[in-house]
Design an enzyme around this catalytic site. Structure first.
Site, PDB file in Angstrom:
ATOM      1  N   ASP A  31       0.836  -1.207   0.000  1.00 33.04           N
ATOM      2  CA  ASP A  31       0.000   0.000   0.000  1.00 33.04           C
ATOM      3  C   ASP A  31       0.869   1.256   0.000  1.00 33.04           C
ATOM      4  O   ASP A  31       0.355   2.383  -0.074  1.00 33.04           O
ATOM      5  CB  ASP A  31      -1.022  -0.007   1.143  1.00 33.04           C
ATOM      6  CG  ASP A  31      -0.397  -0.143   2.521  1.00 33.04           C
ATOM      7  OD1 ASP A  31       0.846  -0.222   2.613  1.00 33.04           O
ATOM      8  OD2 ASP A  31      -1.150  -0.161   3.513  1.00 33.04           O
ATOM      9  N   SER A  32       2.203   1.073   0.005  1.00 37.05           N
ATOM     10  CA  SER A  32       3.122   2.195  -0.237  1.00 37.05           C
ATOM     11  C   SER A  32       2.850   2.800  -1.609  1.00 37.05           C
ATOM     12  O   SER A  32       3.322   3.897  -1.902  1.00 37.05           O
ATOM     13  CB  SER A  32       4.577   1.715  -0.155  1.00 37.05           C
ATOM     14  OG  SER A  32       4.778   0.581  -0.974  1.00 37.05           O
ATOM     15  N   ASP A  89      -0.851  -6.240  -0.018  1.00 38.35           N
ATOM     16  CA  ASP A  89      -1.259  -5.613   1.256  1.00 38.35           C
ATOM     17  C   ASP A  89      -2.770  -5.491   1.352  1.00 38.35           C
ATOM     18  O   ASP A  89      -3.436  -5.085   0.393  1.00 38.35           O
ATOM     19  CB  ASP A  89      -0.683  -4.191   1.336  1.00 38.35           C
ATOM     20  CG  ASP A  89       0.584  -4.114   2.156  1.00 38.35           C
ATOM     21  OD1 ASP A  89       0.792  -4.974   3.030  1.00 38.35           O
ATOM     22  OD2 ASP A  89       1.369  -3.171   1.919  1.00 38.35           O
ATOM     23  N   LYS A 142      -1.029  -9.530   3.164  1.00 36.45           N
ATOM     24  CA  LYS A 142      -0.263  -9.018   4.303  1.00 36.45           C
ATOM     25  C   LYS A 142      -1.129  -8.048   5.099  1.00 36.45           C
ATOM     26  O   LYS A 142      -1.831  -7.227   4.522  1.00 36.45           O
ATOM     27  CB  LYS A 142       1.016  -8.308   3.828  1.00 36.45           C
ATOM     28  CG  LYS A 142       1.840  -7.693   4.961  1.00 36.45           C
ATOM     29  CD  LYS A 142       3.249  -7.365   4.535  1.00 36.45           C
ATOM     30  CE  LYS A 142       3.419  -6.047   3.853  1.00 36.45           C
ATOM     31  NZ  LYS A 142       3.019  -4.858   4.643  1.00 36.45           N
ATOM     32  N   GLU A 188      -1.158  -5.585   8.899  1.00 38.09           N
ATOM     33  CA  GLU A 188      -0.366  -4.995   9.980  1.00 38.09           C
ATOM     34  C   GLU A 188      -1.030  -5.263  11.325  1.00 38.09           C
ATOM     35  O   GLU A 188      -2.260  -5.209  11.432  1.00 38.09           O
ATOM     36  CB  GLU A 188      -0.243  -3.474   9.766  1.00 38.09           C
ATOM     37  CG  GLU A 188       0.482  -3.121   8.475  1.00 38.09           C
ATOM     38  CD  GLU A 188       0.590  -1.617   8.233  1.00 38.09           C
ATOM     39  OE1 GLU A 188       0.248  -0.811   9.131  1.00 38.09           O
ATOM     40  OE2 GLU A 188       1.030  -1.244   7.129  1.00 38.09           O
ATOM     41  N   GLU A 196       9.362  -4.057  10.492  1.00 33.66           N
ATOM     42  CA  GLU A 196       9.749  -2.747   9.944  1.00 33.66           C
ATOM     43  C   GLU A 196      10.273  -1.839  11.052  1.00 33.66           C
ATOM     44  O   GLU A 196       9.611  -1.669  12.089  1.00 33.66           O
ATOM     45  CB  GLU A 196       8.530  -2.116   9.246  1.00 33.66           C
ATOM     46  CG  GLU A 196       8.825  -0.737   8.673  1.00 33.66           C
ATOM     47  CD  GLU A 196       7.816  -0.255   7.642  1.00 33.66           C
ATOM     48  OE1 GLU A 196       6.894  -1.013   7.271  1.00 33.66           O
ATOM     49  OE2 GLU A 196       7.960   0.905   7.207  1.00 33.66           O
TER      50      GLU A 196
HETATM   51  O1  KIV Z   1       3.538  -1.088   1.643  1.00 32.50           O
HETATM   52  C1  KIV Z   1       4.704  -1.474   1.616  1.00 32.50           C
HETATM   53  O2  KIV Z   1       5.439  -1.211   0.678  1.00 32.50           O
HETATM   54  C2  KIV Z   1       5.192  -2.275   2.734  1.00 32.50           C
HETATM   55  C3  KIV Z   1       6.661  -2.513   2.827  1.00 32.50           C
HETATM   56  C4  KIV Z   1       7.373  -1.253   3.034  1.00 32.50           C
HETATM   57  C5  KIV Z   1       7.003  -3.552   3.802  1.00 32.50           C
HETATM   58  O3  KIV Z   1       4.431  -2.711   3.544  1.00 32.50           O
END
Ligand code: KIV
Length: 265
Positions: free
Chosen positions: A45-46, A84, A113, A115, A182
């Protein structure tokens, strides 16, 4: 062509072979990353920041994750495709099941993934029991940036550190098959890595993790403004994008990345 699966990653951990992970949001880069030997493509989600120009990951929607995941899935050949779950899309178990269903069925995700620690145990358990491969994410959790008061290293005091170790073990017991750590002091990340059977992928978590992940745009030097300490620009040595991605993979596998200057104490 041999597919990278959760079994491949678990075997790599057992053999002490480092796992190279990068974020990936489109078809063109999927091919570049796979040709360089990246084992796991993370549709992170970056993308909110590096693709959309947002100031955090919070505005990213499930629709947008599905769109980017499907761009990657369309051309992916062998790397594991991890996606994510975006902000608040797994706030309840029912929501998490609905989101994972979309990411898998419409986005082509092979692993999702999410959090969080203790509060995610039930979600991880239900997803895993229903056949979903889950990656947990501890340490700095960017989706909680406003609650945390910024992007800071996590686990520096003893209480936080022992909670993180406990939550990592619990997430593994709940069925998580991968863990991202992280912005965690290298010594704590090393302890967590040793005490788990599942592979641990670090970002700003030292060199003892089983693998490393970075944001693609960071290793290509495309990030403007503040660049986190744990980032290395692999374009600095010159050459093409393919060379930079190859240099990242070699550095992770050879253990020269992360160096001391990329780690937290
Ligand atoms: O969203 C993302 O890119 C991430 C990584 C930085 C681990 O979760």
């Amino acid at each position: 062509m041999k597919q990278i699966t959760v079994t491949t990653l678990a075997t790599m951990k057992r053999k002490g072979e480092k796992i190279a992970v990068l974020t990936c949001y489109d078809a063109s880069f999927t091919t570049v990353l796979e040709e360089a030997g990246v084992e796991v493509l993370l549709v992170g989600d970056s993308l909110g920041m590096v693709i959309q120009g947002q100031d955090s990951t919070l505005p990213v929607t499930v629709d947008e994750m599905v769109y980017h995941a499907s761009c990657v899935a369309r051309v992916r050949q062998q790397a594991l495709l991890m996606v994510d779950m975006p902000f608040l899309s797994y706030a309840t178990v029912d929501l998490a099941v609905a989101t994972a269903t979309r990411l898998i069925q419409q986005g082509g995700a092979q692993m999702v993934k999410l959090e969080g620690g203790a509060q995610q145990l039930e979600t991880v358990r239900i997803l895993s029991q229903n056949g979903v491969a889950v990656c947990a994410h501890l340490g700095l959790q960017p989706q909680s940036v406003h609650k945390l008061g910024g992007y800071h290293v996590q686990g520096r005091d003893d209480k936080q550190a022992s909670r993180m170790l406990r939550e990592a073990r619990e997430l593994q017991s709940a069925g998580a098959q991968l863990l991202v750590l992280e912005c965690v002091p290298a010594i704590l990340a090393a302890e967590i890595t040793c005490s788990l059977e599942i592979p641990v992928i670090g970002i700003g978590a030292g060199g003892e993790c089983d693998g490393q992940v970075l944001v693609l745009h960071d290793i290509l030097g495309l990030t403007s403004g503040h660049v986190p300490k744990f980032v290395k620009n692999f374009m600095q040595q010159g050459g093409a994008i393919q060379d930079a991605v190859g240099a990242y993979v070699s550095a992770v596998k050879g253990g020269s990345f992360p160096a001391a200057e990329h780690c937290f104490i």
